[in-house]
Design a protein around this motif. Structure first.
Motif, PDB file in Angstrom:
ATOM      1  N   VAL A 117      -3.238  10.507 -14.669  1.00 56.77           N
ATOM      2  CA  VAL A 117      -4.615  10.433 -14.194  1.00 56.77           C
ATOM      3  C   VAL A 117      -4.637   8.700 -14.352  1.00 56.77           C
ATOM      4  CG1 VAL A 117      -5.783  12.130 -14.613  1.00 56.77           C
ATOM      5  CG2 VAL A 117      -5.700  10.542 -16.342  1.00 56.77           C
ATOM      6  N   TRP A 118      -5.379   8.186 -13.576  1.00 56.80           N
ATOM      7  CA  TRP A 118      -5.654   6.639 -13.177  1.00 56.80           C
ATOM      8  C   TRP A 118      -6.737   6.121 -14.553  1.00 56.80           C
ATOM      9  CZ3 TRP A 118      -3.367   2.317 -11.535  1.00 56.80           C
ATOM     10  CH2 TRP A 118      -4.062   1.344 -11.469  1.00 56.80           C
ATOM     11  N   TRP A 164      -1.468   4.126 -14.487  1.00 56.43           N
ATOM     12  CA  TRP A 164      -1.671   5.829 -14.487  1.00 56.43           C
ATOM     13  C   TRP A 164      -0.775   6.328 -15.810  1.00 56.43           C
ATOM     14  CZ3 TRP A 164      -3.396   8.788 -10.515  1.00 56.43           C
ATOM     15  CH2 TRP A 164      -3.695   7.940  -9.379  1.00 56.43           C
ATOM     16  N   VAL A 165      -1.677   7.364 -16.452  1.00 52.82           N
ATOM     17  CA  VAL A 165      -1.277   7.625 -17.977  1.00 52.82           C
ATOM     18  C   VAL A 165      -1.527   9.122 -18.140  1.00 52.82           C
ATOM     19  CG1 VAL A 165      -2.123   5.613 -18.848  1.00 52.82           C
ATOM     20  CG2 VAL A 165      -3.757   7.394 -18.526  1.00 52.82           C
ATOM     21  N   LYS A 224       0.840  -1.383   0.065  1.00 49.91           N
ATOM     22  CA  LYS A 224      -0.042  -0.048   0.101  1.00 49.91           C
ATOM     23  C   LYS A 224       0.875   1.198  -0.061  1.00 49.91           C
ATOM     24  CE  LYS A 224      -4.080  -1.929   0.039  1.00 49.91           C
ATOM     25  NZ  LYS A 224      -5.026  -1.766  -1.121  1.00 49.91           N
ATOM     26  N   SER A 225       1.875   1.176   0.683  1.00 45.94           N
ATOM     27  CA  SER A 225       3.037   2.416   0.762  1.00 45.94           C
ATOM     28  C   SER A 225       3.438   2.575  -0.457  1.00 45.94           C
ATOM     29  CB  SER A 225       3.925   1.961   1.747  1.00 45.94           C
ATOM     30  OG  SER A 225       4.851   3.100   1.702  1.00 45.94           O
ATOM     31  N   ALA A 226       4.009   1.562  -1.308  1.00 49.86           N
ATOM     32  CA  ALA A 226       4.502   1.699  -2.581  1.00 49.86           C
ATOM     33  C   ALA A 226       3.515   2.266  -3.530  1.00 49.86           C
ATOM     34  CB  ALA A 226       4.846   0.234  -3.228  1.00 49.86           C
ATOM     35  N   GLU A 227       2.233   1.617  -3.416  1.00 51.17           N
ATOM     36  CA  GLU A 227       1.257   2.164  -4.316  1.00 51.17           C
ATOM     37  C   GLU A 227       0.954   3.474  -3.850  1.00 51.17           C
ATOM     38  OE1 GLU A 227      -2.361  -0.091  -3.724  1.00 51.17           O
ATOM     39  OE2 GLU A 227      -1.308  -2.061  -4.953  1.00 51.17           O
ATOM     40  N   SER A 228       0.875   3.937  -2.787  1.00 51.39           N
ATOM     41  CA  SER A 228       0.524   5.559  -2.430  1.00 51.39           C
ATOM     42  C   SER A 228       1.621   6.195  -3.052  1.00 51.39           C
ATOM     43  CB  SER A 228       0.556   5.636  -0.974  1.00 51.39           C
ATOM     44  OG  SER A 228       0.409   6.956  -0.277  1.00 51.39           O
ATOM     45  N   ALA A 234       1.127   6.673  -6.676  1.00 52.24           N
ATOM     46  CA  ALA A 234       0.134   7.470  -7.098  1.00 52.24           C
ATOM     47  C   ALA A 234       0.607   9.047  -6.801  1.00 52.24           C
ATOM     48  CB  ALA A 234      -1.113   7.297  -6.173  1.00 52.24           C
ATOM     49  N   LYS A 235       1.333   9.188  -5.870  1.00 54.44           N
ATOM     50  CA  LYS A 235       1.528  10.593  -5.445  1.00 54.44           C
ATOM     51  C   LYS A 235       2.513  11.085  -6.530  1.00 54.44           C
ATOM     52  CE  LYS A 235       3.450  13.515  -1.698  1.00 54.44           C
ATOM     53  NZ  LYS A 235       3.922  13.457  -0.303  1.00 54.44           N
ATOM     54  N   GLU A 236       3.773  10.275  -6.935  1.00 53.75           N
ATOM     55  CA  GLU A 236       4.397  10.734  -8.019  1.00 53.75           C
ATOM     56  C   GLU A 236       3.765  10.676  -9.247  1.00 53.75           C
ATOM     57  OE1 GLU A 236       7.187   7.602  -7.953  1.00 53.75           O
ATOM     58  OE2 GLU A 236       8.223   8.108  -6.168  1.00 53.75           O
ATOM     59  N   ALA A 237       2.729   9.964  -9.710  1.00 56.71           N
ATOM     60  CA  ALA A 237       1.942  10.203 -11.009  1.00 56.71           C
ATOM     61  C   ALA A 237       1.251  11.351 -10.744  1.00 56.71           C
ATOM     62  CB  ALA A 237       1.179   8.858 -11.173  1.00 56.71           C
ATOM     63  N   LYS A 238       0.497  11.664  -9.822  1.00 60.87           N
ATOM     64  CA  LYS A 238      -0.286  13.142  -9.731  1.00 60.87           C
ATOM     65  C   LYS A 238       0.719  14.246 -10.088  1.00 60.87           C
ATOM     66  CE  LYS A 238      -4.080  11.020  -7.182  1.00 60.87           C
ATOM     67  NZ  LYS A 238      -4.629  11.009  -5.687  1.00 60.87           N
ATOM     68  N   ALA A 239       1.857  14.124  -9.337  1.00 56.22           N
ATOM     69  CA  ALA A 239       2.792  15.128  -9.418  1.00 56.22           C
ATOM     70  C   ALA A 239       2.942  15.450 -10.930  1.00 56.22           C
ATOM     71  CB  ALA A 239       4.034  14.979  -8.522  1.00 56.22           C
TER      72      ALA A 239
END
Length: 568
Positions: free
Chosen positions: A99-100, A107-108, A83-87, A90-95
């Protein structure tokens, strides 16, 4: 009967049993040297039993009765790490502005233009597969089942819409009945040209003609050329707002149902199991086609909305100029049919979606976004409740009308005369149901518009073709547009008599003109988008004049009857 040792061991808790067995196994392994020398047989037996005892002990140590804290803790650590790795991902992708994507499960970097190209290619692939097995005669042309209509207009099977239109007008002018009075041959030619143009100018009917050719019964005819989108555009006056909302879901559904009975027919000669399987496959194909159509609608509306706010992003329109253009557009929409309804529905959806995006991006802890989402959910709940209430009212009105019709049929079967007064009463009962059905249709439309615009706004706010700063400004432009639409919609509603609600006479006039307009289009006639509203106005006026005339005749008849009575 159990021994005392067995009883005491059995009575011990799992942990105590484990300790006792472990001690026993250890003593068996090491033993006492004196005892070993004195009792070799016992020592050998203990040594022989040692592996089994050790296995049992190890198993119990490992399992502890089927559970151990260390294995549980390890599982928790693995889940937490995942979960920590996914979080972090996700944070890096959003930055990075990603988007999912639910379909790709990744993430694309989303792009409106790229999605449009992808959808267009899918539609072209589907269309090309429908045109196989044809008999095209010109090299390089698209192969079709029958080219009679193309030859009649003198065009290629690959002709674009503009080419088809020009060819039709060119040939129709020559044999138009007004230029050839009394010439039956020219009139027949004109009708044939109109029919060919009606088929080829409609994407759905053209695809069916390319695939299947002319109907053997000669009836592809008008029914195949009737376009539900034309009817509903006139009925609900959606032409001015189509860039924002696309083609209404209710029109899409009607179109699907009219094409080959909804496309769910299967060969009745097949065994029941095969028919059932074929039906499921057709339903799946229809669902996929509807999803692609809805996605195209959303992306097209997103492109239109992006273009609408672009002058504000580019700086060509400053804030005051942009607000003024939004107000001008809103006033034009307000003048049209159901203008206030469209403005309030579209305005609220645009404003709340923009506020949600800006709130999550710009306010502390995203509080503004959470508040906007709460308002959005409350609005959606209210829309669903109105839809439910309108559906119940429409069902009740329909039931009453059916009861009236059944009673009239029963009375006629019993020999009772169906007088003009009774016919008028029945017609009035049917007229009373029209507002309920229209309210239900509008409840469906509102829900459709809100859900569509929610997806549209997400697309333009997630569009990675511009920087995050420009996305924020794009959201601000959408919020201003929505605010002005909503404001002018509310003002228009207050100014219109009865809050803009239509009575049965208004609805009948609109239905009548919508039907005429649709049939004219089906016959290949060119009708302006401005014509329907003028025709509706005239239809309402004629209806009112007819009612006044009828009431005056009735009044004169009653006066004459009263005079005769007095004279007698």
């Amino acid at each position: 009967m159990a021994t005392g040792e067995e009883s005491s061991t059995t009575a011990m808790p799992p942990g105590a049993q484990l300790d006792a067995k472990s001690t026993e196994a250890q003593n068996s392994r090491t033993g006492d040297s004196a005892t070993a020398s004195m009792t070799p047989t016992s020592s050998s037996a203990a040594a022989a039993a040692s592996p089994a005892t050790q296995a049992s002990s190890a198993e119990k140590k490992k399992g502890g009765g089927g559970w151990s804290f260390s294995s549980f803790a390890s599982s928790v650590q693995q889940v937490a790490a995942k979960k920590s790795a996914e979080s972090r991902a996700a944070k890096e992708a959003k930055a990075a502005g990603k988007v999912w994507d639910d379909e790709k499960k990744a993430w694309v970097l989303y792009s409106i233009d790229e999605e449009w190209k992808e959808l267009e290619s899918r539609v072209l692939e589907d269309g090309s597969s429908d045109c196989g097995g044809g008999t095209g005669e010109t090299k390089g042309e698209k192969k079709v089942k029958d080219r009679e209509y193309y030859d009649l207009l003198g065009i290629s099977t690959d002709a674009e819409d503009s080419t088809i239109k020009k060819a039709y007008y060119k040939k129709a002018r020559v044999c138009h009945p007004d230029k050839n009075p009394g010439d039956e041959e020219a009139n027949a030619k004109f009708q044939e040209l109109g029919h060919a143009y009606a088929v080829l100018s409609n994407p759905q009917s053209r695809a069916a003609y390319d695939r299947d050719g002319k109907s053997e019964s000669g009836e592809s005819d008008l029914a195949q050329n009737v376009d539900p989108f034309v009817f509903f555009n006139v009925m609900f006056g959606s032409a001015l707002v189509e860039p924002y909302i696309g083609e209404l879901w209710i029109a899409n559904t009607a179109d699907s149902m009219m094409k080959d009975g909804g496309g769910l027919e299967v060969d009745e000669s097949l065994p029941e199991e095969e028919r059932h399987k074929a039906m499921i496959e057709k339903m799946k194909a229809m669902q996929e086609a509807d999803e692609v159509k809805q996605k195209k609608r959303q992306v097209k509306c997103a492109m239109n909305l992006r273009e609408r706010v672009q002058p504000y992003l580019d700086g060509k329109d400053d804030l005051n100029t942009y607000v003024a253009t939004c107000q001008e557009e809103a006033v034009k929409i307000a003048i049209g049919a159901y203008g206030e309804v469209y403005l309030m529905t579209i305005g609220f959806a645009l404003e709340i979606c923009a506020e949600e995006y800006l709130g999550f991006k710009s306010t502390p802890l995203g509080l503004g976004g959470h508040w906007a989402r709460t308002r959005q959910n409350a609005g959606a709940f209210g829309t669903n409740m109105k839809l439910l209430g309108a559906g119940i009212k429409a069902a009740s009105a329909g039931t009453r009308a059916m009861v009236e019709a059944e009673n009239a049929q029963k009375n006629m079967a019993e020999g009772e005369d169906f007088t003009a007064d009774k016919a008028a009463e029945m017609a009035e009962a049917l007229d009373d149901t029209l507002p309920a059905f229209l309210e239900f249709a509008w409840a469906i439309n509102k829900r459709d518009i809100q859900s569509t615009l929610k997806a549209v706004c997400k697309k333009i706010f997630d569009d990675s073709s511009v920087s995050k700063e420009l996305r924020l400004k794009r959201a601000e432009g959408v919020r201003i547009l929505g605010r002005e639409f909503l404001s002018i919609g509310k003002i228009t509603k207050k100014c219109k008599p009865g809050g803009g609600k239509m009575d049965s006479n208004d609805i009948k006039a609109r239905v009548e003109v919508a039907a005429r307009h649709t049939m004219a289009k089906a016959q290949g006639q060119e009708v302006s988008d401005d014509d329907p509203e003028e025709a509706i106005r005239l239809a309402k006026q004629m209806s009112m004049e007819a009612k006044l005339e009828a009431s005056s005749v009735v009044g004169e008849g009653s006066m004459e009857g009263t005079g005769a009575d007095q004279a007698s």
